[in-house]
Enzyme design. Structure first.
Site, PDB file in Angstrom:
ATOM      1  N   GLU A 330       0.809  -1.221   0.000  1.00  0.00           N
ATOM      2  CA  GLU A 330       0.000   0.000   0.000  1.00  0.00           C
ATOM      3  C   GLU A 330       0.844   1.274   0.000  1.00  0.00           C
ATOM      4  O   GLU A 330       0.327   2.369  -0.169  1.00  0.00           O
ATOM      5  CB  GLU A 330      -0.909   0.027   1.230  1.00  0.00           C
ATOM      6  CG  GLU A 330      -2.048  -0.977   1.211  1.00  0.00           C
ATOM      7  CD  GLU A 330      -1.678  -2.322   1.835  1.00  0.00           C
ATOM      8  OE1 GLU A 330      -0.478  -2.662   1.850  1.00  0.00           O
ATOM      9  OE2 GLU A 330      -2.596  -3.020   2.303  1.00  0.00           O
ATOM     10  N   TRP A 443       1.714  -5.776  26.486  1.00  0.00           N
ATOM     11  CA  TRP A 443       2.086  -6.218  25.135  1.00  0.00           C
ATOM     12  C   TRP A 443       3.520  -6.710  25.111  1.00  0.00           C
ATOM     13  O   TRP A 443       4.412  -6.091  25.681  1.00  0.00           O
ATOM     14  CB  TRP A 443       1.983  -5.055  24.149  1.00  0.00           C
ATOM     15  CG  TRP A 443       0.571  -4.673  23.821  1.00  0.00           C
ATOM     16  CD1 TRP A 443      -0.563  -5.184  24.366  1.00  0.00           C
ATOM     17  CD2 TRP A 443       0.173  -3.678  22.883  1.00  0.00           C
ATOM     18  NE1 TRP A 443      -1.666  -4.581  23.813  1.00  0.00           N
ATOM     19  CE2 TRP A 443      -1.239  -3.645  22.900  1.00  0.00           C
ATOM     20  CE3 TRP A 443       0.858  -2.825  22.018  1.00  0.00           C
ATOM     21  CZ2 TRP A 443      -1.974  -2.786  22.097  1.00  0.00           C
ATOM     22  CZ3 TRP A 443       0.130  -1.968  21.222  1.00  0.00           C
ATOM     23  CH2 TRP A 443      -1.277  -1.953  21.250  1.00  0.00           C
TER      24      TRP A 443
HETATM   25  P1  ADP Z   1       1.110  -8.289   3.194  1.00  0.00           P
HETATM   26  O1  ADP Z   1       0.571  -7.210   4.090  1.00  0.00           O
HETATM   27  O2  ADP Z   1       0.111  -8.804   2.285  1.00  0.00           O
HETATM   28  O3  ADP Z   1       1.947  -9.320   3.909  1.00  0.00           O
HETATM   29  P2  ADP Z   1       3.199  -6.540   2.341  1.00  0.00           P
HETATM   30  O4  ADP Z   1       4.382  -7.122   1.672  1.00  0.00           O
HETATM   31  O5  ADP Z   1       2.647  -5.286   1.828  1.00  0.00           O
HETATM   32  O6  ADP Z   1       2.151  -7.625   2.218  1.00  0.00           O
HETATM   33  O7  ADP Z   1       3.518  -6.436   3.889  1.00  0.00           O
HETATM   34  C1  ADP Z   1       3.591  -5.249   4.618  1.00  0.00           C
HETATM   35  C2  ADP Z   1       3.887  -5.557   6.048  1.00  0.00           C
HETATM   36  O8  ADP Z   1       5.130  -6.238   6.186  1.00  0.00           O
HETATM   37  C3  ADP Z   1       4.045  -4.353   6.939  1.00  0.00           C
HETATM   38  O9  ADP Z   1       2.801  -3.834   7.320  1.00  0.00           O
HETATM   39  C4  ADP Z   1       4.830  -4.926   8.112  1.00  0.00           C
HETATM   40  O10 ADP Z   1       3.999  -5.620   9.013  1.00  0.00           O
HETATM   41  C5  ADP Z   1       5.711  -5.938   7.445  1.00  0.00           C
HETATM   42  N1  ADP Z   1       7.059  -5.391   7.247  1.00  0.00           N
HETATM   43  C6  ADP Z   1       7.592  -4.872   6.120  1.00  0.00           C
HETATM   44  N2  ADP Z   1       8.863  -4.509   6.306  1.00  0.00           N
HETATM   45  C7  ADP Z   1       9.175  -4.787   7.590  1.00  0.00           C
HETATM   46  C8  ADP Z   1      10.345  -4.646   8.406  1.00  0.00           C
HETATM   47  N3  ADP Z   1      11.486  -4.164   7.937  1.00  0.00           N
HETATM   48  N4  ADP Z   1      10.255  -5.037   9.696  1.00  0.00           N
HETATM   49  C9  ADP Z   1       9.118  -5.553  10.203  1.00  0.00           C
HETATM   50  N5  ADP Z   1       8.002  -5.727   9.479  1.00  0.00           N
HETATM   51  C10 ADP Z   1       8.017  -5.345   8.198  1.00  0.00           C
END
Ligand code: ADP
Length: 542
Positions: A330, A443
């Site tokens: 997004e 948490w």
């Molecule tokens: P989906 O939501 O369908 O798995 P995305 O690839 O768009 O697909 O995922 C986004 C999510 O991935 C973020 O909202 C977050 O939770 C996680 N994310 C992305 N990069 C990181 C990171 N460097 N560290 C932790 N979480 C991450």
């Protein structure tokens, strides 16, 4: 009064024209699906993209039509991207690792008119064909192939198609808000949702990620996007490589550690990008082969949290600086990247290492905030945790096909992540809202616990989940996969936490399993783990 400067639409076609004109002989290397290496350059990608765009017009495709790809990272895929978006159509990258039902849902939801596919995905295409309601043209990414022709009557061959295109084709001048590409989230829960990017949003994202404080790209780099072009547009690298004139090394289907180490060494890759599961395999292969990954100066880790031990291994063993980055489908996808500020240049080693562990700062064009459960903004003090929200030039407003905006009333996008932000803008992901472990009203970050568990050399992969507990609602447990040949014990792993987290955050149990299920983009499927292991503590009590 208006200003009096030239007004040009921000268009993807300009990117490829620039690369073709000013970086004509810069190499684009790609692993073909059959395994051999192809070498071409930006001049050829630009000329082929124009020709292919005109060939797509000849097929009857029109501006606005969705054209899907089911493909590895390779030179044909690159040409398709620029041909489709440059011609005013929408390039819809499909993730071949989705379940066939999801794949069919997405193709139909997007109403794709044509689909390009690599040979690897023939079974998926032939199996799904009768359910793909809108696709008129199946285009095989290669030359004539009798086997493919027999299995898919009416199939078009990329190499023949492009020959029929015109060399004199010129790109249309589009409104910069014309959509250029479409990506669906991987839909770990529910059906995937599409983000429809515009030429403008993609161009602004491309400028931003190339900047020194973000991914710091230039024509001096040789970039290996291990992250697939079907995972949030390979984090924008194909566009940014064209903008900066970088050399690209496309890994095709060879995503195993040995193939990647080989490519890095042979092609002298300076920067590679991928999710943590890829790096885990790569580190194991480099260790085994004795490669020093000599040329690899930097790597970008994103998609899931990079464990501190992984970042340390790259720095200490290979002299490779990790840029930890965060983003989402997004957000096009880059939302933050971890580069230090001038005032941090002289930090002591420990403080520097600590600063580099988080997900970094937003580039200009993205704004972040954290809010409480009522939506009230929380302080950026580096300690307070809240729901992470963002807004900016390349953040989704309305999902594809939806009528109403997905933003909050005051115009922010809720990411579904929980984080802290400090006064300098450094953001640290604590968890996904649905994965955070809630023990007696407090948490516990699963990300922290996983980072500690995988620092045990006998643990190859670890997930922390909340297991049901009669008194505390949930208590953390670790689901671990043993490293090859290692026999770590539950007590040993629990002991790792003693001086690293508060006593009440120490996991109650460690369960060993053969493999942790991953989604199509390599993320651990925690909901599946909760289904399977959520009763562990209750069972141990009886
Ligand atoms: P989906 O939501 O369908 O798995 P995305 O690839 O768009 O697909 O995922 C986004 C999510 O991935 C973020 O909202 C977050 O939770 C996680 N994310 C992305 N990069 C990181 C990171 N460097 N560290 C932790 N979480 C991450």
């Amino acid at each position: 009064m208006l200003g009096a400067m030239m007004k040009q639409n921000l268009l993807i076609s300009d990117l490829i024209e620039h690369a073709g004109k000013y970086h004509a002989d810069t190499a684009i290397i790609s692993r073909e699906t059959a395994g051999d290496l192809n070498t071409t350059n930006w001049a050829d990608v630009a000329a082929s993209a124009r020709k292919l765009s005109s060939a797509l017009e000849n097929l009857g495709l029109e501006q606005g039509d969705r054209v899907a790809t089911l493909a590895w990272n390779n030179h044909r895929h690159l040409k398709i991207w620029f041909a489709v978006s440059g011609g005013g159509m929408v390039c819809h990258t499909l993730n071949p690792r989705l379940f066939p039902e999801q794949f069919i849902f997405i193709c139909n939801d997007a109403a794709d008119k044509a689909i390009f596919f690599d040979k690897t995905f023939m079974p998926l295409i032939t199996g799904a064909r009768e359910h793909l309601r809108t696709i008129k043209h199946f285009i095989y990414m290669g030359g004539h192939d009798a086997e493919v022709a027999a299995a898919l009557p009416g199939v078009v061959f990329f190499d023949d198609l492009i020959l029929g295109g015109s060399d004199d084709y010129t790109w249309p001048d589009l409104d910069e808000d014309t959509p250029c590409s479409l990506c669906y989230t991987s839909g770990t829960t529910g059906n995937p949702k599409g983000a429809l990017y515009t030429n403008r949003s993609t161009m602004l994202h491309t400028f931003a990620i190339s900047l020194p404080d973000c991914l710091n790209l230039s024509s001096q780099e040789t970039i290996l996007p291990v992250v697939p072009m079907f995972h949030a547009n390979a984090w924008g690298i194909p566009y940014a490589a064209a903008m900066t004139g970088a050399k690209l090394v496309m890994p095709g289907p060879g995503l195993d550690g040995d193939s990647l180490v080989g490519l890095i060494d042979e092609q002298q890759v300076t920067l590679a990008l991928g999710v943590p599961t890829i790096w885990m395999m790569l580190l194991a292969s480099a260790e085994k082969s004795g490669s020093k990954l000599e040329t690899l100066r930097r790597n970008v880790i994103g998609g899931s949290a990079a464990a501190p031990s992984m970042i340390a291994a790259f720095r200490e063993k290979y002299g490779c600086e990790t840029i930890h980055a965060w983003g989402m489908t997004e957000t096009s996808p880059v939302g933050t990247a971890n580069q230090i500020k001038g005032k941090h240049l002289h930090l002591e080693d420990d403080a520097m290492v600590n600063l580099r562990l988080g997900q970094g700062r937003p580039p200009f064009g993205i704004d972040l905030r954290i809010v409480d459960e009522t939506g009230k903004p929380l302080p950026h003090d580096g300690k307070t945790e809240g729901a992470l929200q963002c807004r900016g030039h390349w953040v989704v407003d309305t999902y594809f096909g939806n009528e109403s905006s997905s933003l909050t009333k005051d115009g922010w996008f809720d990411t579904g992540d929980v984080s802290t932000i400090d006064a300098d803008g450094y953001m640290v992901i604590r968890d996904r809202t649905k994965d955070i472990i809630k023990s007696g009203g407090e948490w516990i970050s699963s990300v922290d616990l996983e980072g500690i568990a995988v620092s045990h050399p006998g643990v190859a992969m670890a997930a922390a989940i909340g297991a049901k507990h009669p008194k505390w609602d949930e208590r953390p447990i670790i689901i671990a996969v043993k490293a090859d040949g290692a026999e770590p014990t539950e007590d040993e792993i629990i002991a790792m936490f003693a001086d690293k987290v508060a006593k009440w955050q120490i996991p109650d149990a460690v369960v060993f399993t053969d493999a942790i299920p991953l989604n199509g983009t390599g993320k651990m499927l925690k909901n599946k783990l909760r289904e399977k292991f959520g009763d562990t503590l209750v069972k141990r009590m009886t």
